[in-house]
Design a protein around this motif. Structure first.
Motif, PDB file in Angstrom:
ATOM      1  N   TYR A 158      37.509  22.218  27.254  1.00  0.00           N
ATOM      2  CA  TYR A 158      36.560  22.853  28.163  1.00  0.00           C
ATOM      3  C   TYR A 158      37.229  22.834  29.528  1.00  0.00           C
ATOM      4  O   TYR A 158      38.185  22.098  29.740  1.00  0.00           O
ATOM      5  CB  TYR A 158      35.219  22.105  28.200  1.00  0.00           C
ATOM      6  CG  TYR A 158      35.382  20.611  28.106  1.00  0.00           C
ATOM      7  CD1 TYR A 158      35.183  19.942  26.906  1.00  0.00           C
ATOM      8  CD2 TYR A 158      35.792  19.863  29.215  1.00  0.00           C
ATOM      9  CE1 TYR A 158      35.369  18.574  26.802  1.00  0.00           C
ATOM     10  CE2 TYR A 158      35.973  18.498  29.124  1.00  0.00           C
ATOM     11  CZ  TYR A 158      35.767  17.860  27.915  1.00  0.00           C
ATOM     12  OH  TYR A 158      35.965  16.511  27.820  1.00  0.00           O
ATOM     13  N   PRO A 194      38.359  13.970  34.582  1.00  0.00           N
ATOM     14  CA  PRO A 194      39.304  13.513  33.560  1.00  0.00           C
ATOM     15  C   PRO A 194      40.074  12.255  33.979  1.00  0.00           C
ATOM     16  O   PRO A 194      40.254  11.335  33.171  1.00  0.00           O
ATOM     17  CB  PRO A 194      40.254  14.706  33.383  1.00  0.00           C
ATOM     18  CG  PRO A 194      39.424  15.885  33.754  1.00  0.00           C
ATOM     19  CD  PRO A 194      38.502  15.417  34.836  1.00  0.00           C
ATOM     20  N   GLY A 200      44.992  18.347  32.595  1.00  0.00           N
ATOM     21  CA  GLY A 200      44.608  19.745  32.442  1.00  0.00           C
ATOM     22  C   GLY A 200      44.353  20.083  30.992  1.00  0.00           C
ATOM     23  O   GLY A 200      44.827  19.382  30.094  1.00  0.00           O
ATOM     24  N   ILE A 260      41.310  15.950  28.374  1.00  0.00           N
ATOM     25  CA  ILE A 260      40.215  15.153  27.801  1.00  0.00           C
ATOM     26  C   ILE A 260      39.328  15.984  26.882  1.00  0.00           C
ATOM     27  O   ILE A 260      38.377  15.463  26.310  1.00  0.00           O
ATOM     28  CB  ILE A 260      39.352  14.439  28.861  1.00  0.00           C
ATOM     29  CG1 ILE A 260      38.629  15.434  29.769  1.00  0.00           C
ATOM     30  CG2 ILE A 260      40.198  13.470  29.679  1.00  0.00           C
ATOM     31  CD1 ILE A 260      37.413  14.822  30.453  1.00  0.00           C
ATOM     32  N   GLY A 261      39.625  17.264  26.695  1.00  0.00           N
ATOM     33  CA  GLY A 261      38.828  18.061  25.768  1.00  0.00           C
ATOM     34  C   GLY A 261      38.949  19.535  26.060  1.00  0.00           C
ATOM     35  O   GLY A 261      39.432  19.935  27.121  1.00  0.00           O
ATOM     36  N   TYR A 289      41.576  24.478  41.694  1.00  0.00           N
ATOM     37  CA  TYR A 289      41.792  25.932  41.722  1.00  0.00           C
ATOM     38  C   TYR A 289      42.233  26.413  40.332  1.00  0.00           C
ATOM     39  O   TYR A 289      41.647  26.024  39.331  1.00  0.00           O
ATOM     40  CB  TYR A 289      42.812  26.318  42.802  1.00  0.00           C
ATOM     41  CG  TYR A 289      42.575  25.632  44.123  1.00  0.00           C
ATOM     42  CD1 TYR A 289      41.378  25.857  44.826  1.00  0.00           C
ATOM     43  CD2 TYR A 289      43.497  24.753  44.665  1.00  0.00           C
ATOM     44  CE1 TYR A 289      41.138  25.228  46.042  1.00  0.00           C
ATOM     45  CE2 TYR A 289      43.260  24.123  45.879  1.00  0.00           C
ATOM     46  CZ  TYR A 289      42.078  24.365  46.556  1.00  0.00           C
ATOM     47  OH  TYR A 289      41.845  23.737  47.740  1.00  0.00           O
ATOM     48  N   LEU A 323      36.935  22.179  33.506  1.00  0.00           N
ATOM     49  CA  LEU A 323      36.201  21.554  34.604  1.00  0.00           C
ATOM     50  C   LEU A 323      36.648  22.190  35.913  1.00  0.00           C
ATOM     51  O   LEU A 323      37.551  23.028  35.936  1.00  0.00           O
ATOM     52  CB  LEU A 323      36.478  20.047  34.599  1.00  0.00           C
ATOM     53  CG  LEU A 323      36.052  19.343  33.300  1.00  0.00           C
ATOM     54  CD1 LEU A 323      36.624  17.935  33.233  1.00  0.00           C
ATOM     55  CD2 LEU A 323      34.545  19.322  33.168  1.00  0.00           C
TER      56      LEU A 323
HETATM   57  N1  4GY Z   1      39.613  19.564  30.168  1.00  0.00           N
HETATM   58  N2  4GY Z   1      41.165  17.845  30.544  1.00  0.00           N
HETATM   59  C1  4GY Z   1      40.775  19.083  32.287  1.00  0.00           C
HETATM   60  C2  4GY Z   1      40.236  20.111  33.169  1.00  0.00           C
HETATM   61  C3  4GY Z   1      40.254  20.973  35.444  1.00  0.00           C
HETATM   62  C4  4GY Z   1      41.631  24.040  37.154  1.00  0.00           C
HETATM   63  C5  4GY Z   1      43.506  22.909  35.996  1.00  0.00           C
HETATM   64  C6  4GY Z   1      40.450  18.880  30.952  1.00  0.00           C
HETATM   65  O1  4GY Z   1      41.915  17.418  31.561  1.00  0.00           O
HETATM   66  N3  4GY Z   1      41.662  18.157  32.627  1.00  0.00           N
HETATM   67  O2  4GY Z   1      39.401  20.883  32.781  1.00  0.00           O
HETATM   68  N4  4GY Z   1      40.729  20.086  34.424  1.00  0.00           N
HETATM   69  C7  4GY Z   1      41.178  22.146  35.664  1.00  0.00           C
HETATM   70  C8  4GY Z   1      40.744  22.856  36.895  1.00  0.00           C
HETATM   71  C9  4GY Z   1      43.052  23.632  37.223  1.00  0.00           C
HETATM   72  C10 4GY Z   1      42.621  21.726  35.746  1.00  0.00           C
END
Ligand code: 4GY
Length: 250
Positions: free
Chosen positions: A145, A153, A97, A142-143, A124, A147
């Motif tokens: 932003y 990731p 995340g 991973i950055g 979600y 997703l």
């Molecule tokens: N950037 N690096 C990432 C991400 C999706 C909603 C939490 C990221 O690692 N993961 O953006 N993940 C989100 C979608 C819930 C994770």
């Protein structure tokens, strides 16, 4: 059959992925170096649908947030049951995340030392905080932003880690791993032809003077890093690279 030479330490790795979208993982991990590492038995990768650990008719994995607000939160029960089914004594559990610690080549080297990693891919609005507190050993990003879910990731990290597993790269490829291990950007590469549409390969590379070539490459790598990623030059002073990183104990 016993080979007539020492086989070395067991260096294979097991990875379990928990996701709501296991179909995403077909493709990127079925080609190239990761596919070969899997076939060679260096990587045992298993992608699981989190809904397999639900008990209700609708296979519910999410619920509304306490306190209100938009979106849904991933329920703790399926995640806890899945991890309890998959994890052993020596399992490293990684939540993915944007709030995680930044993934990097150093973190890839750290993960490549583990024998078993479970990746939890959120969807979600994210996972119930108790998953982070009581289940995850580590959280990686991973950055900066957002997703739609943690599948990409997880694949990025699995790809970066797999090529570090001993035996995953061919002999000529492993030499090319120099790139990030000295902490600089790569020097420019050229192959034939020596002149293409009027663009010439630098003379020093054609001369066969190996000491001169190494000097040129080092200076190009340094110049390129200074121009494009000056932050990497500072980082190099702070924490020298190399295979000496020890994985933190959970
Ligand atoms: N950037 N690096 C990432 C991400 C999706 C909603 C939490 C990221 O690692 N993961 O953006 N993940 C989100 C979608 C819930 C994770």
């Amino acid at each position: 059959m016993t080979p007539p030479f020492p086989t070395g330490p067991k260096c294979s790795m097991k990875i379990d992925v928990l996701t709501l979208f296991p179909e995403m993982f077909a493709g990127p991990l079925d080609v190239s170096i990761v596919a070969r590492a899997r076939k060679a038995g260096l990587l045992d990768l298993r992608v699981h649908n989190l809904r397999d650990w639900t008990h209700d008719r609708h296979k519910t994995v999410d619920d509304r947030p306490f306190g209100g607000g938009a979106g849904m939160v991933m329920k703790p029960e399926p995640l806890f049951e899945a991890v309890e089914a998959l994890a052993g004594e020596r399992t490293h559990i990684v939540l993915l995340g944007p709030a995680g610690r930044p993934f990097s080549q150093a973190v890839a080297r750290e993960l490549a030392q583990r024998e078993h990693v479970v990746f939890i891919c959120g969807s979600y609005e994210g996972v119930d905080e108790r998953v982070r507190e009581a289940l995850a050993d580590d959280e990686l990003s991973i950055g900066d932003y957002v997703l739609t879910n943690g599948g990409l990731p997880a694949m990025v990290i699995i790809d970066a880690v797999t090529r570090l597993l001993p035996g995953a790269l061919g002999d000529d490829q492993s030499a090319a791993d120099e790139s990030f291990s000295h902490g600089l950007l790569e020097y420019p590469h050229y192959t034939r032809p020596a002149e293409f549409r009027g663009m010439k390969v630098p003379d020093v590379l054609l001369g066969g003077h190996h000491a001169e070539i190494e000097k040129w490459r080092a200076s190009q790598a340094k110049q390129r890093t200074a121009e494009r990623r000056p932050d990497l030059l500072n980082e190099q002073l702070e924490q020298p690279r190399g295979g000496d990183d020890q994985p933190p104990q959970n």
